[in-house]
Write an enzyme that holds these catalytic residues in place. Structure first.
Site, PDB file in Angstrom:
ATOM      1  N   VAL A   9      44.251  46.938  49.459  1.00 50.18           N
ATOM      2  CA  VAL A   9      43.351  47.996  49.683  1.00 50.18           C
ATOM      3  C   VAL A   9      42.968  48.541  48.000  1.00 50.18           C
ATOM      4  O   VAL A   9      41.851  49.285  48.010  1.00 50.18           O
ATOM      5  CB  VAL A   9      44.266  49.026  50.392  1.00 50.18           C
ATOM      6  CG1 VAL A   9      45.187  49.716  49.512  1.00 50.18           C
ATOM      7  CG2 VAL A   9      43.101  50.056  50.732  1.00 50.18           C
ATOM      8  N   MET A  13      37.639  44.193  46.350  1.00 51.85           N
ATOM      9  CA  MET A  13      37.319  43.622  47.596  1.00 51.85           C
ATOM     10  C   MET A  13      38.003  44.874  48.539  1.00 51.85           C
ATOM     11  O   MET A  13      37.163  45.348  49.437  1.00 51.85           O
ATOM     12  CB  MET A  13      37.843  42.529  47.891  1.00 51.85           C
ATOM     13  CG  MET A  13      37.094  41.310  47.567  1.00 51.85           C
ATOM     14  SD  MET A  13      35.264  41.617  47.720  1.00 51.85           S
ATOM     15  CE  MET A  13      35.019  42.024  49.721  1.00 51.85           C
ATOM     16  N   LYS A  36      50.921  49.168  44.667  1.00 50.29           N
ATOM     17  CA  LYS A  36      51.431  50.345  44.103  1.00 50.29           C
ATOM     18  C   LYS A  36      50.748  51.517  45.115  1.00 50.29           C
ATOM     19  O   LYS A  36      49.698  51.374  45.744  1.00 50.29           O
ATOM     20  CB  LYS A  36      50.679  50.649  42.826  1.00 50.29           C
ATOM     21  CG  LYS A  36      51.273  49.890  41.730  1.00 50.29           C
ATOM     22  CD  LYS A  36      50.744  50.117  40.413  1.00 50.29           C
ATOM     23  CE  LYS A  36      50.953  49.395  39.305  1.00 50.29           C
ATOM     24  NZ  LYS A  36      50.347  49.580  37.984  1.00 50.29           N
ATOM     25  N   THR A 109      38.849  31.683  57.052  1.00 54.37           N
ATOM     26  CA  THR A 109      37.840  31.132  56.423  1.00 54.37           C
ATOM     27  C   THR A 109      37.888  31.228  55.038  1.00 54.37           C
ATOM     28  O   THR A 109      38.301  32.233  54.587  1.00 54.37           O
ATOM     29  CB  THR A 109      36.476  31.662  57.086  1.00 54.37           C
ATOM     30  OG1 THR A 109      35.477  30.814  56.605  1.00 54.37           O
ATOM     31  CG2 THR A 109      36.081  33.298  56.757  1.00 54.37           C
ATOM     32  N   ALA A 110      37.300  30.317  54.154  1.00 54.47           N
ATOM     33  CA  ALA A 110      37.333  30.352  52.915  1.00 54.47           C
ATOM     34  C   ALA A 110      36.359  31.176  52.219  1.00 54.47           C
ATOM     35  O   ALA A 110      36.340  31.755  51.238  1.00 54.47           O
ATOM     36  CB  ALA A 110      37.272  28.922  52.156  1.00 54.47           C
ATOM     37  N   ASN A 111      35.206  31.793  53.270  1.00 56.63           N
ATOM     38  CA  ASN A 111      34.127  32.512  52.708  1.00 56.63           C
ATOM     39  C   ASN A 111      33.740  33.380  53.718  1.00 56.63           C
ATOM     40  O   ASN A 111      33.669  32.792  54.910  1.00 56.63           O
ATOM     41  CB  ASN A 111      32.956  31.835  51.991  1.00 56.63           C
ATOM     42  CG  ASN A 111      32.139  32.648  51.255  1.00 56.63           C
ATOM     43  OD1 ASN A 111      31.432  33.589  51.731  1.00 56.63           O
ATOM     44  ND2 ASN A 111      31.859  32.469  49.941  1.00 56.63           N
ATOM     45  N   HIS A 142      32.330  31.837  39.052  1.00 54.71           N
ATOM     46  CA  HIS A 142      32.953  33.160  39.640  1.00 54.71           C
ATOM     47  C   HIS A 142      33.143  34.008  38.415  1.00 54.71           C
ATOM     48  O   HIS A 142      33.068  33.160  37.180  1.00 54.71           O
ATOM     49  CB  HIS A 142      34.084  32.786  40.385  1.00 54.71           C
ATOM     50  CG  HIS A 142      33.932  32.386  42.054  1.00 54.71           C
ATOM     51  ND1 HIS A 142      33.827  31.296  42.331  1.00 54.71           N
ATOM     52  CD2 HIS A 142      33.780  33.328  42.997  1.00 54.71           C
ATOM     53  CE1 HIS A 142      33.558  31.258  43.639  1.00 54.71           C
ATOM     54  NE2 HIS A 142      33.511  32.432  44.208  1.00 54.71           N
ATOM     55  N   HIS A 143      33.512  35.245  38.660  1.00 57.49           N
ATOM     56  CA  HIS A 143      33.732  35.927  37.580  1.00 57.49           C
ATOM     57  C   HIS A 143      35.175  35.650  36.813  1.00 57.49           C
ATOM     58  O   HIS A 143      35.830  34.892  37.391  1.00 57.49           O
ATOM     59  CB  HIS A 143      34.242  37.571  38.142  1.00 57.49           C
ATOM     60  CG  HIS A 143      35.013  37.488  39.229  1.00 57.49           C
ATOM     61  ND1 HIS A 143      36.592  37.574  39.270  1.00 57.49           N
ATOM     62  CD2 HIS A 143      35.038  37.351  40.354  1.00 57.49           C
ATOM     63  CE1 HIS A 143      37.010  37.644  40.249  1.00 57.49           C
ATOM     64  NE2 HIS A 143      36.115  37.466  41.121  1.00 57.49           N
ATOM     65  N   LYS A 146      38.738  35.890  38.415  1.00 55.75           N
ATOM     66  CA  LYS A 146      39.170  34.979  39.739  1.00 55.75           C
ATOM     67  C   LYS A 146      40.362  34.176  39.217  1.00 55.75           C
ATOM     68  O   LYS A 146      40.622  33.488  38.106  1.00 55.75           O
ATOM     69  CB  LYS A 146      38.027  34.132  40.200  1.00 55.75           C
ATOM     70  CG  LYS A 146      38.561  33.271  41.248  1.00 55.75           C
ATOM     71  CD  LYS A 146      37.408  32.768  42.116  1.00 55.75           C
ATOM     72  CE  LYS A 146      37.602  32.056  43.212  1.00 55.75           C
ATOM     73  NZ  LYS A 146      38.345  32.719  44.470  1.00 55.75           N
ATOM     74  N   THR A 153      35.763  28.518  48.767  1.00 52.07           N
ATOM     75  CA  THR A 153      34.455  28.097  49.273  1.00 52.07           C
ATOM     76  C   THR A 153      33.970  26.744  48.858  1.00 52.07           C
ATOM     77  O   THR A 153      33.178  26.088  49.500  1.00 52.07           O
ATOM     78  CB  THR A 153      33.407  29.288  48.685  1.00 52.07           C
ATOM     79  OG1 THR A 153      33.910  30.483  49.293  1.00 52.07           O
ATOM     80  CG2 THR A 153      31.920  28.899  49.182  1.00 52.07           C
TER      81      THR A 153
END
Length: 251
Positions: A9, A13, A36, A109-111, A142-143, A146, A153
């Site tokens: 959370v 994302m 945490k 799903t992968a994406n 990707h960033h 990752k 994907t």
């Protein structure tokens, strides 16, 4: 009202999902899970799901793959539908998901992007028509935060291509060395990491004197969050089984 337990959370994302869910009248996050505690949120955040007492309709999991086994065990023990968006899962995890789908509804799903899943369907058809005379390569970007590579994907798209081929390709993950001549039966998959790239995937069909490139670019993480919520709403009240985004796309 659909009551959601959101794992991971406090991650990027997880924060985006909170924003998306808050804008939907018939959805709410009633509890969260993370490494945490977080007292700043309007709902309780647990570091041990055994302490969670809230009534939950569905779990959306965007946690770290190391936390997945415990989260999945909680879902099964409480007979809760779960949307699995965590990447980097082990073969043991994937086997557990297959077995667990006989007990609870599982969305995997992968994406979570609807666009990516529509693209996968299109690639399957394209691959069969371009199998003769075209080399196929995939580049994913990707960033720099990752963890896993190649992306789930990229593998999803590679599998979609292979599903459309009469002769399946072997996956080659990057190339390095002085003897790397391409073989006819391979599909190259290459990972790039940098900056804040939300996600970009390009599938290249390279033939004699012509190149076809099919690309999907995610401009923010919001597309994945919106897809995950669609998946959660789709999964509620479903019978035990394994579901994926292609079913949402078809509906």
């Amino acid at each position: 009202m659909t009551k959601i337990l959101l794992t991971g959370v406090s991650g990027a994302m997880g924060c985006m999902l909170q924003q998306v869910i808050a804008a939907i009248p018939d959805c709410e996050v009633v509890a969260g899970f993370d490494q945490k505690e977080n007292d700043a949120l309007a709902f309780p955040v647990y570091t041990d799901l055994a302490n969670c007492q809230e009534k939950v309709d569905v779990i959306i999991d965007f946690s770290h793959f190391k936390a997945f086994p415990g989260i999945f065990a909680y879902a099964k023990a409480n007979k809760l539908p779960i949307v699995i968006a965590t990447t980097g899962l082990s073969q043991e995890d994937l086997s557990a998901i297959d077995a667990g789908s006989k007990e609870i509804p599982i969305f995997k799903t992968a994406n979570m992007s609807l666009g990516i899943n529509l693209l996968a369907k299109a690639l399957m058809e394209m691959a069969g028509k371009l199998e003769s005379g075209f080399d196929i390569e995939i580049i994913e970007k990707h960033h720099n935060k990752k963890i896993d590579a190649p992306s789930g994907t990229a593998l999803l798209l590679a599998d979609a291509v292979n599903d459309g081929l009469a002769q399946k390709k072997d996956y080659t993950f990057g190339r390095h060395g002085r003897d790397c001549k391409r073989t006819e039966n391979e599909m190259g998959i290459h990972a790039i990491r940098g900056g804040t790239i939300a996600g970009e995937h390009t599938v290249i069909f390279a033939g004699n004197d012509e190149i076809i490139e099919v690309k999907h670019t995610a401009l923010s993480k919001k597309v994945f969050a919106e897809g995950a919520v669609k998946a959660a709403l789709y999964l509620v009240d479903k019978k035990p089984g394994l579901y994926d985004m292609s079913m949402v796309v078809s509906d």
